[in-house]
Design an enzyme around this catalytic site. Sequence first.
Site, PDB file in Angstrom:
ATOM      1  N   GLU A  14       0.844  -1.209   0.000  1.00  0.00           N
ATOM      2  CA  GLU A  14       0.000   0.000   0.000  1.00  0.00           C
ATOM      3  C   GLU A  14       0.870   1.246   0.000  1.00  0.00           C
ATOM      4  O   GLU A  14       0.645   2.205  -0.746  1.00  0.00           O
ATOM      5  CB  GLU A  14      -0.887   0.055   1.251  1.00  0.00           C
ATOM      6  CG  GLU A  14      -1.802  -1.120   1.460  1.00  0.00           C
ATOM      7  CD  GLU A  14      -1.155  -2.240   2.278  1.00  0.00           C
ATOM      8  OE1 GLU A  14       0.014  -2.600   1.987  1.00  0.00           O
ATOM      9  OE2 GLU A  14      -1.821  -2.771   3.174  1.00  0.00           O
TER      10      GLU A  14
ATOM     11  N   SER B 173      17.920 -44.545 -10.036  1.00  0.00           N
ATOM     12  CA  SER B 173      18.252 -43.998 -11.336  1.00  0.00           C
ATOM     13  C   SER B 173      17.820 -42.561 -11.160  1.00  0.00           C
ATOM     14  O   SER B 173      16.699 -42.301 -10.769  1.00  0.00           O
ATOM     15  CB  SER B 173      17.437 -44.681 -12.416  1.00  0.00           C
ATOM     16  OG  SER B 173      16.077 -44.642 -12.057  1.00  0.00           O
TER      17      SER B 173
ATOM     18  N   TRP C  84      16.935 -39.797 -12.758  1.00  0.00           N
ATOM     19  CA  TRP C  84      15.836 -39.068 -13.379  1.00  0.00           C
ATOM     20  C   TRP C  84      14.739 -39.985 -13.884  1.00  0.00           C
ATOM     21  O   TRP C  84      14.952 -40.728 -14.834  1.00  0.00           O
ATOM     22  CB  TRP C  84      16.338 -38.210 -14.541  1.00  0.00           C
ATOM     23  CG  TRP C  84      17.397 -37.251 -14.136  1.00  0.00           C
ATOM     24  CD1 TRP C  84      18.670 -37.188 -14.619  1.00  0.00           C
ATOM     25  CD2 TRP C  84      17.286 -36.205 -13.179  1.00  0.00           C
ATOM     26  NE1 TRP C  84      19.350 -36.175 -14.000  1.00  0.00           N
ATOM     27  CE2 TRP C  84      18.531 -35.549 -13.109  1.00  0.00           C
ATOM     28  CE3 TRP C  84      16.250 -35.756 -12.348  1.00  0.00           C
ATOM     29  CZ2 TRP C  84      18.770 -34.482 -12.264  1.00  0.00           C
ATOM     30  CZ3 TRP C  84      16.498 -34.691 -11.503  1.00  0.00           C
ATOM     31  CH2 TRP C  84      17.740 -34.073 -11.470  1.00  0.00           C
TER      32      TRP C  84
ATOM     33  N   GLY D 231      11.784 -39.492   0.277  1.00  0.00           N
ATOM     34  CA  GLY D 231      11.174 -40.558  -0.530  1.00  0.00           C
ATOM     35  C   GLY D 231       9.897 -41.115   0.063  1.00  0.00           C
ATOM     36  O   GLY D 231       9.149 -40.408   0.739  1.00  0.00           O
TER      37      GLY D 231
HETATM   38  C1  AOF Z   1       3.774  -6.994   4.435  1.00  0.00           C
HETATM   39  N1  AOF Z   1       3.609  -6.400   3.209  1.00  0.00           N
HETATM   40  O1  AOF Z   1       2.411  -5.297   1.732  1.00  0.00           O
HETATM   41  C2  AOF Z   1       1.396  -5.864   3.765  1.00  0.00           C
HETATM   42  C3  AOF Z   1       1.539  -6.503   5.020  1.00  0.00           C
HETATM   43  O2  AOF Z   1       6.416  -7.325   9.985  1.00  0.00           O
HETATM   44  P1  AOF Z   1       5.759  -6.129   9.381  1.00  0.00           P
HETATM   45  O3  AOF Z   1       5.802  -4.931  10.216  1.00  0.00           O
HETATM   46  O4  AOF Z   1       6.277  -5.866   8.000  1.00  0.00           O
HETATM   47  O5  AOF Z   1       4.222  -6.485   9.229  1.00  0.00           O
HETATM   48  C4  AOF Z   1       3.855  -7.577   8.515  1.00  0.00           C
HETATM   49  C5  AOF Z   1       2.362  -7.743   8.565  1.00  0.00           C
HETATM   50  O6  AOF Z   1       1.705  -6.640   7.969  1.00  0.00           O
HETATM   51  C6  AOF Z   1       1.947  -8.943   7.769  1.00  0.00           C
HETATM   52  O7  AOF Z   1       1.974 -10.099   8.543  1.00  0.00           O
HETATM   53  C7  AOF Z   1       0.523  -8.586   7.358  1.00  0.00           C
HETATM   54  O8  AOF Z   1      -0.344  -8.943   8.409  1.00  0.00           O
HETATM   55  C8  AOF Z   1       0.538  -7.063   7.274  1.00  0.00           C
HETATM   56  N2  AOF Z   1       0.502  -6.549   5.875  1.00  0.00           N
HETATM   57  N3  AOF Z   1       2.759  -7.044   5.300  1.00  0.00           N
HETATM   58  O9  AOF Z   1       4.849  -7.475   4.735  1.00  0.00           O
HETATM   59  C9  AOF Z   1       2.481  -5.833   2.839  1.00  0.00           C
HETATM   60  N4  AOF Z   1       0.250  -5.288   3.395  1.00  0.00           N
HETATM   61 ZN    ZN Z   2       0.865  -2.417   6.084  1.00  0.00          ZN
END
Ligand code: AOF
Ligand code: ZN
Length: 378
Positions: A53, A169, A171, A299
């Site tokens: 975002e 073997s 592959w 395996g």
């Molecule tokens: C992300 N990338 O684009 C969005 C996330 O460890 P932080 O502070 O980076 O927070 C991670 C959390 O933020 C992630 O587990 C998710 O819940 C929220 N959104 N995280 O790394 C992103 N939008």
């Molecule tokens: Zn965020």
Amino acid sequence: MPAASHHMRRALRLARLGTGRTGPNPMVGAVVVRDGAVVGSGYHVYSQLWHAERVALDSAGPAARGADLYVTLEPCCHHGRTPPCTDAILAAGIRRVFCGMVDSNPLVAGGGIERLRRAGIDVIVADNPEPFRSINCGFISRVTRGRPWVTLKAAATLDGRIAPLSGRSRWISGEQSRRHAHWLRFRHDAILTGIGTVLADNPLLTCRHKRPREQPPLRLVIDPTLRLPPESRLTATAAEAPVWVFCGPSAPPAARDALAARGVTVVPITTADDGGLELAAALRRLADVGVSSVLVEGGSRTLAGFIRAGLADEFCFYFAPIILGERALPLAGDLGVLELDGCPRLDIRRVRPLPPDWLFEGFFGVPPGGPPPALPIR
Ligand code: AOF
Ligand code: ZN
């Protein structure tokens, strides 16, 4: 969300560009749209810190004021590595937010949507979360079940054999299948195999896909009595890419020391009732260090162990046009099944040619938290 859907599809495509580059965090994509035109976009890459975002809003600049934001995951409202994205959205003057799914992370879990709505922003959540869940099965599994998503992979003959008894073997599958298998490694955080396979094949378990992962996949061996030779290729490369070996509580201390001296991480875990290692405990240890997905490459015994323990989520089975007959190892070892009634029933989602082989993909049962997601695109 009809008019919105093509912007959301674009956000999903952006999210996927993060494949192999977001762990332990989810893949997320975002698009800023004003008067029907895309004025900003972005996706998450862990090493670049910022959430999708924030990347999209920064790329839009002042054009974000009064615009709509399309994001594949609910915006976060917590202070983590970065300040909350909800704050950035409010500061940028976004009018409406379309999001793909509610965040499964307990730190967010609806809180981001609530925060935005309380501030007067219209938040529209997609009716069908499936395409959004499917790109983050690993992340969702780790934060909701405390264990990584587990994919079983095997290359078998048409009669379901993975190797002749006389020895390996190397592959069974063809060139195209092998290339696909590297893509599988690319999209998993860890690759696991049993000591039997290591002793027979001496594999490297590295990812040789055309795009690099941000972190090489963690290489894992299930080795109850620590038979991993100190001179194996895995051990020899442990300093370059990490190797963990799960062993039983009574593994010889001398073997432990020898492996540790070569940079292998030895992780003792408990023994299960069936005499094998407690695989659930191994998976918990992996989730604790941020591993969201594990590719189990065999395996027979190892595959059977995961199936028996109910710890297999997805499968990718390649079938080659060969028949080996009975002097060969089966795809899965003892499942403890004597009757058809008790055998695991798989949900085949896709069958496709990788000439001369065929790839069968799908799921084992229904994971907690809903029906299995769609398969990732490729
Ligand atoms: C992300 N990338 O684009 C969005 C996330 O460890 P932080 O502070 O980076 O927070 C991670 C959390 O933020 C992630 O587990 C998710 O819940 C929220 N959104 N995280 O790394 C992103 N939008
Ligand atoms: Zn965020």
